[in-house]
Design a protein around this motif. Structure first.
Motif, short mmCIF file in Angstrom:
data_model
loop_
_atom_site.label_atom_id
_atom_site.label_comp_id
_atom_site.label_asym_id
_atom_site.label_seq_id
_atom_site.Cartn_x
_atom_site.Cartn_y
_atom_site.Cartn_z
N CYS A 3 0.81 -1.22 0.00
CA CYS A 3 0.00 0.00 0.00
C CYS A 3 0.84 1.27 0.00
N ASN A 4 2.12 1.18 0.32
CA ASN A 4 2.99 2.35 0.29
C ASN A 4 3.66 2.54 -1.08
N GLY A 5 3.23 1.74 -2.07
CA GLY A 5 3.75 1.87 -3.43
C GLY A 5 4.97 1.02 -3.71
N LEU A 6 5.46 0.30 -2.73
CA LEU A 6 6.64 -0.56 -2.89
C LEU A 6 6.26 -1.82 -3.65
N LEU A 7 7.03 -2.15 -4.66
CA LEU A 7 6.87 -3.41 -5.36
C LEU A 7 7.91 -4.36 -4.79
N LEU A 8 7.45 -5.40 -4.12
CA LEU A 8 8.32 -6.33 -3.40
C LEU A 8 8.36 -7.65 -4.17
N PHE A 9 9.57 -8.11 -4.49
CA PHE A 9 9.75 -9.34 -5.25
C PHE A 9 10.07 -10.50 -4.32
N ASP A 10 9.74 -11.72 -4.77
CA ASP A 10 9.97 -12.91 -3.96
C ASP A 10 11.43 -13.11 -3.58
N ASP A 11 12.36 -12.60 -4.39
CA ASP A 11 13.78 -12.76 -4.07
C ASP A 11 14.25 -11.70 -3.08
N THR A 12 13.33 -10.91 -2.52
CA THR A 12 13.52 -9.81 -1.56
C THR A 12 14.05 -8.54 -2.20
N GLY A 13 14.12 -8.49 -3.53
CA GLY A 13 14.43 -7.24 -4.21
C GLY A 13 13.21 -6.33 -4.15
#
Length: 71
Positions: free
Chosen positions: A35-45
């Motif tokens: 919700c803060n606009g962060l795109l979080l990837f499964d590899d933690t990137g």
């Protein structure tokens, strides 16, 4: 994006930004939009809302402590 949660989720520039709640989750593609606009990837990137890329930061393997004394 503006967080509507109570209490509000951390902003994308906060140290705990990954604690924000997901608003979209695509496990088959390996990402979640928080919700803060962060795109979080499964590899933690991460991809921040301003386009800045944060590389994967998984913790490394644990290193066992050595025992004994040096003499």
């Amino acid at each position: 994006m503006s967080c509507q949660h109570q209490p509000c989720c951390p902003t994308s520039d906060a140290s705990d930004r990954e604690a924000a709640r997901p608003v979209a989750h695509r496990p088959e593609q390996g990402w979640s939009l928080l919700c803060n606009g962060l795109l979080l990837f499964d590899d933690t990137g991460e991809l921040l809302p301003d386009g800045q890329v944060v590389g994967p930061h998984r913790p490394g393997p644990a290193v066992p402590a050595t025992s004994g004394s040096s003499q």
